[in-house]
Design a protein around this motif. Structure first.
Motif, mmCIF file in Angstrom:
data_model
loop_
_atom_site.group_PDB
_atom_site.id
_atom_site.type_symbol
_atom_site.label_atom_id
_atom_site.label_comp_id
_atom_site.label_asym_id
_atom_site.label_seq_id
_atom_site.Cartn_x
_atom_site.Cartn_y
_atom_site.Cartn_z
ATOM 1 N N ALA B 22 -13.508 3.216 3.341
ATOM 2 C CA ALA B 22 -12.558 4.328 3.551
ATOM 3 C C ALA B 22 -11.367 3.864 4.385
ATOM 4 O O ALA B 22 -10.212 4.168 4.060
ATOM 5 N N LEU B 23 -11.663 3.127 5.453
ATOM 6 C CA LEU B 23 -10.572 2.616 6.302
ATOM 7 C C LEU B 23 -9.646 1.695 5.513
ATOM 8 O O LEU B 23 -8.417 1.782 5.630
ATOM 9 N N ALA B 24 -10.277 0.826 4.716
ATOM 10 C CA ALA B 24 -9.470 -0.109 3.911
ATOM 11 C C ALA B 24 -8.584 0.654 2.934
ATOM 12 O O ALA B 24 -7.418 0.306 2.727
ATOM 13 N N LEU B 25 -9.132 1.731 2.362
ATOM 14 C CA LEU B 25 -8.343 2.538 1.424
ATOM 15 C C LEU B 25 -7.162 3.198 2.132
ATOM 16 O O LEU B 25 -6.055 3.254 1.597
ATOM 17 N N ILE B 26 -7.412 3.705 3.336
ATOM 18 C CA ILE B 26 -6.329 4.362 4.089
ATOM 19 C C ILE B 26 -5.227 3.349 4.407
ATOM 20 O O ILE B 26 -4.038 3.659 4.312
ATOM 21 N N VAL B 27 -5.631 2.148 4.759
ATOM 22 C CA VAL B 27 -4.624 1.123 5.081
ATOM 23 C C VAL B 27 -3.882 0.692 3.812
ATOM 24 O O VAL B 27 -2.650 0.573 3.803
ATOM 25 N N ALA B 28 -4.643 0.503 2.724
ATOM 26 C CA ALA B 28 -4.033 -0.099 1.526
ATOM 27 C C ALA B 28 -3.272 0.898 0.652
ATOM 28 O O ALA B 28 -2.284 0.528 0.016
ATOM 29 N N ALA B 29 -3.720 2.164 0.641
ATOM 30 C CA ALA B 29 -3.136 3.125 -0.317
ATOM 31 C C ALA B 29 -1.607 3.198 -0.247
ATOM 32 O O ALA B 29 -0.931 3.094 -1.283
ATOM 33 N N PRO B 30 -1.014 3.350 0.965
ATOM 34 C CA PRO B 30 0.460 3.453 0.971
ATOM 35 C C PRO B 30 1.155 2.128 0.686
ATOM 36 O O PRO B 30 2.349 2.119 0.402
ATOM 37 N N LEU B 31 0.409 1.043 0.757
ATOM 38 C CA LEU B 31 1.019 -0.245 0.417
ATOM 39 C C LEU B 31 1.025 -0.428 -1.100
ATOM 40 O O LEU B 31 1.950 -0.992 -1.674
ATOM 41 N N VAL B 32 -0.029 0.081 -1.733
ATOM 42 C CA VAL B 32 -0.088 0.011 -3.202
ATOM 43 C C VAL B 32 0.868 1.049 -3.804
ATOM 44 O O VAL B 32 1.656 0.742 -4.693
ATOM 45 N N LEU B 33 0.760 2.281 -3.312
ATOM 46 C CA LEU B 33 1.673 3.335 -3.771
ATOM 47 C C LEU B 33 2.884 3.297 -2.835
ATOM 48 O O LEU B 33 3.040 4.118 -1.940
ATOM 49 N N GLY B 34 3.720 2.310 -3.057
ATOM 50 C CA GLY B 34 4.709 1.957 -2.040
ATOM 51 C C GLY B 34 6.041 2.667 -2.101
ATOM 52 O O GLY B 34 7.010 2.190 -1.521
ATOM 53 N N THR B 35 6.118 3.810 -2.786
ATOM 54 C CA THR B 35 7.417 4.491 -2.859
ATOM 55 C C THR B 35 7.374 5.761 -1.996
ATOM 56 O O THR B 35 6.292 6.310 -1.763
ATOM 57 N N PRO B 36 8.527 6.234 -1.546
ATOM 58 C CA PRO B 36 8.536 7.435 -0.693
ATOM 59 C C PRO B 36 7.842 8.631 -1.343
ATOM 60 O O PRO B 36 7.157 9.397 -0.665
ATOM 61 N N TYR B 37 8.027 8.776 -2.654
ATOM 62 C CA TYR B 37 7.408 9.916 -3.331
ATOM 63 C C TYR B 37 5.881 9.841 -3.240
ATOM 64 O O TYR B 37 5.223 10.789 -2.796
ATOM 65 N N TRP B 38 5.312 8.702 -3.640
ATOM 66 C CA TRP B 38 3.853 8.599 -3.640
ATOM 67 C C TRP B 38 3.293 8.600 -2.224
ATOM 68 O O TRP B 38 2.214 9.122 -1.961
ATOM 69 N N ARG B 39 4.044 8.023 -1.298
ATOM 70 C CA ARG B 39 3.580 8.075 0.094
ATOM 71 C C ARG B 39 3.595 9.513 0.603
ATOM 72 O O ARG B 39 2.733 9.915 1.383
ATOM 73 N N GLY B 40 4.601 10.277 0.142
ATOM 74 C CA GLY B 40 4.641 11.697 0.503
ATOM 75 C C GLY B 40 3.422 12.430 -0.039
ATOM 76 O O GLY B 40 2.821 13.257 0.653
ATOM 77 N N ILE B 41 3.056 12.106 -1.260
ATOM 78 C CA ILE B 41 1.871 12.746 -1.860
ATOM 79 C C ILE B 41 0.618 12.350 -1.068
ATOM 80 O O ILE B 41 -0.291 13.158 -0.871
ATOM 81 N N LEU B 42 0.586 11.111 -0.589
ATOM 82 C CA LEU B 42 -0.561 10.670 0.216
ATOM 83 C C LEU B 42 -0.657 11.475 1.519
ATOM 84 O O LEU B 42 -1.757 11.822 1.965
ATOM 85 N N VAL B 43 0.502 11.766 2.117
ATOM 86 C CA VAL B 43 0.495 12.573 3.351
ATOM 87 C C VAL B 43 -0.080 13.964 3.044
ATOM 88 O O VAL B 43 -0.931 14.476 3.782
ATOM 89 N N VAL B 44 0.389 14.559 1.944
ATOM 90 C CA VAL B 44 -0.123 15.879 1.549
ATOM 91 C C VAL B 44 -1.629 15.787 1.302
ATOM 92 O O VAL B 44 -2.402 16.660 1.697
#
Lengths: 388, 336
Positions: B22-44
């Protein structure tokens, strides 16, 4: 090394050069202006999106015909922003990132428009708004926001002044939905009307979830003589409100004396839905399909040819259509990117569209009040233009 | 007692692995989904995980039908913004106070809710959400009403000695912050539901009368669950205004409560990982379906209906079915 140009080599070179030329020519033909469109396509305000899309599709057919404006094609991507600040925020980020628009058209609801404005301002992409009346949108110092919809101040001021001066009204009851736009409209009317000497007997607000307006109508009937009832609400609720007021014998449509006044929010066809209750209703319209101006008659004809002979375009259709016409006009005037679109918009004065003439002021708000027309609903539910 | 304490601290390796993944996913997800839009969706998504976890504690573990979770989300959002903008509080302090305020509101609701069960509790909690919404709309002097609050800034940057400033103006750091908090909340709740407290809550869920016969004070433990769940929802609410930049009452209407309910049910109610799956699926699915244009909402609706109809245990049930089918049968059935 000596390389002699054999006929075969020359032929290959010529073929490659020709291919490159054709390639660059076809590339040149692909000059596009990308237009992101954010509209409520789902949720209670989805009718805005449906009608807006019709207007845009029609305008695109026309402006993209032939070579397109100044050799450019307008390319549109629709996104559902659902009238919600969160959805609109996510959607505008998606559009900016994936579609890379030169300009964005939308949103309809003030809350959503106010949420996307700072994001587009930061991205330096112009926002052309045609449906939000909250004053804040063009009063927050944004350089990339333009609006062709009269603000609540512009509509409310004219309604308040004309109610007092032209109708001789001295008492009013304000009826408005409790939203940014509803409150803004009601506040402006009250300010102008009371400054002129009129008296507001009551302010009655309602949420968008209210369906039964009988208690409100009964309360107004108990207030005694009321001259005008400025009403600011979406179509569905205003239909029910007008019918309840007629049933309570408050308004002319029900045998009373009060005149209901309304804003641009009500589209063409409201009278047919409200029936005899709408008789005597006076409202601001930004688009009058009965107008004889060539631009309007041409638009009506094209709209009917595309969507059916029985269809009459609404102001929502017209707003969306006009938005595309204005983008095309800016491109004709030399705009090729976001910055030049902003520049051309800021210099636009007196550009004719279906709703009137558009002249943007320094804040990006259309200042030409030729877009505001007053009409009165007749007994046969037709409109009579008011010479105000 | 000693053995029990040891068990609590000695997690099986599979749980450790789960946490690390889970920790690895939290760290890696915004690096893989590296655009402002997808990072915004990750925050939501991270906010939704917090909301789903909070509702699951009340609904899934304690068996109390709460349809008013959006109210606590709203209280967290409004209290934090008002404290920062009108009273000049530091955001982090305001966040603690806003979460506590939501928790107190949860306890207030619990004071009435402990007397109610089932549908009656559902209606009461729905009423609480409606009242909260009306307060936000009509208490204009404090909340600005329908005019809303605009220009809200993200959480202030954190400056740690010897390290570069961490700014939450970009959605990468904001996701790591909210995702990190969601991880900590998950870890705490995971331990809580495995403790005697969790057993107590489950006992209440299964049969309140039997639980009472074992000496469990149902009212007190239900109030505890309501209070903790609303605190977590309030915590999630603190991050919403800074992310969107605006705050209007419509963002917290009762429809939001039903979306949270759908996350818990679709993922798998009464489990820890189920609501997380539900929150992730229901946040990402509508976005992934955007390419389907106007069919998007229809596909979304059909997908939800199918899950509820054929997998009443949520998506987690499907995972368990697949795992059972793939696992070698202990009775040697495979040799027949």
């Amino acid at each position: 090394m000596n390389i002699r140009p054999s006929p075969r080599r020359v032929a290959v070179a010529l073929a490659l050069a020709a291919f490159a030329l054709i390639g660059s020519a076809s590339h040149a033909q692909e000059k596009v202006i990308r237009v992101g469109v954010l509209m409520p396509i789902s949720g209670p305000a989805s009718y805005f999106g449906v009608q807006g899309k019709q207007g845009i599709e029609l305008a695109l057919e026309q402006v993209n015909a032939g070579a397109g404006p100044a050799g450019y094609k307008l390319q549109v991507q629709y996104e559902d922003s659902a009238c919600s600040p969160l959805q609109a925020t996510n959607t505008v980020k998606r559009v900016l990132e994936q579609f890379k628009p030169h300009i964005v058209i939308g949103e309809e609801c003030s809350d959503a428009s106010l949420a996307i404005a700072p994001i587009l301002e930061q991205a330096k992409v112009p926002l052309l708004n045609a449906g939000s009346s909250a004053v804040k949108l063009t009063e927050s110092g944004y350089k990339y926001v333009f609006r062709i919809f009269p603000t609540a101040d512009q509509q409310g001021t004219m309604l308040g002044r004309n109610a007092f001066e032209k109708l001789g009204a001295r008492t009013a009851v304000l009826l408005y939905e409790k939203t940014n736009a509803g409150v803004d409209n009601a506040d402006t009317f009250e300010k102008v009307f009371t400054a002129a000497g009129g008296k507001v007997l009551a302010r009655i607000d309602f949420g968008r979830d209210v369906n039964d307006f009988t208690p409100i109508a009964t309360r107004i009937a108990a207030l005694g003589k009321v001259d005008v009832l400025p009403t600011f609400g979406l179509e569905g609720q205003t239909v029910r409100l007008a019918q309840a007021l007629a049933q309570a014998r408050v308004v002319r449509g029900g045998g009373g004396t009060a005149i209901q006044l309304g804003s641009i929010w009500l589209p063409w066809g409201f009278e047919q839905k409200a029936g005899p209750a709408s008789e005597g209703y006076i409202r601001v319209v930004q688009f009058d399909p009965t107008e004889k101006r060539k631009m309007v008659t041409d638009f009506n004809a094209a709209f009917r040819a595309k969507f059916g002979a029985a269809e009459t375009p609404t102001h929502i259709n017209a707003h969306a259509y006009d938005s595309i016409l204005l983008v095309a006009e800016a491109v004709r005037r030399g705009a090729t990117d976001s910055e030049s679109l902003r520049d051309r918009f800021s210099k636009m004065q007196g550009v004719e569209v279906t709703t009137g003439r558009i002249s943007f002021d320094a804040k990006g708000q259309t200042s030409d009040l030729s877009v505001i027309h007053f009409v009165e609903t007749q007994k046969d539910l037709s409109w009579k233009g008011m010479a105000w | 007692m000693m053995a029990r304490t040891d068990q609590a601290f000695m997690m099986p390796p599979s749980r450790w692995v789960g946490y690390l993944v889970a920790l690895a996913l939290i760290v890696a997800a915004p690096l893989v989904l590296g655009t402002p839009y997808w990072r915004g969706i990750l925050v939501v998504c991270a906010m939704n995980v917090l909301l789903a976890l909070s509702l699951n504690l009340v609904l899934g573990y304690t068996g109390q039908l709460n349809l008013g979770q959006s109210a606590f989300f709203a209280i967290g959002a409004y209290v934090s913004v008002i404290l920062v903008r009108s009273h000049g509080w530091n955001f982090w302090l305001a966040m603690v106070a806003a979460s506590a305020a939501a928790g107190v509101a949860g306890l207030l609701l619990a004071a009435f809710a402990v007397r109610l069960r089932g549908h009656y509790l559902g209606i009461a909690s729905l009423g609480f959400a409606v009242i909260t919404y009306q307060v936000l709309v009509n208490w204009e002097r404090v909340t600005e009403g329908v005019r809303g609050i605009y220009g809200i800034m993200p959480p202030p940057p954190i400056v740690l000695p010897g390290l570069p400033e961490i700014s939450f103006g970009n959605s990468l750091a904001l996701f790591w912050l909210v995702g990190g908090i969601a991880f900590v909340v998950y870890w705490m709740l995971d331990n809580l539901v495995r403790s005697p407290v969790g057993e107590t809550l489950r006992a209440l869920r299964e049969d309140e009368v039997s639980a009472a016969s074992l000496g469990i004070n149902g009212a007190r433990w239900k109030a505890f669950a309501f209070g903790l769940a609303s605190t977590i929802a309030g915590l999630a609410g603190c991050f919403y205004p800074g992310f969107v930049g605006t705050l209007v009452p419509d963002a917290f209407n009762i429809v939001e409560s039903f979306t949270m309910l759908a996350m818990v049910i679709v993922g798998g109610m009464g489990t820890m990982i189920g609501p997380v799956i539900g929150a992730v699926v229901l946040t990402f699915l509508p976005e992934l379906l955007r390419s389907a244009g106007e069919l998007r909402l229809m596909i979304y609706g059909i997908a939800l209906t199918l899950v509820v109809l054929f997998m009443p245990g949520g998506i987690l049930q499907l995972v368990q079915i697949v795992r059972t089918r793939l696992a070698p049968r202990a009775d040697g059935g495979g040799s027949r």
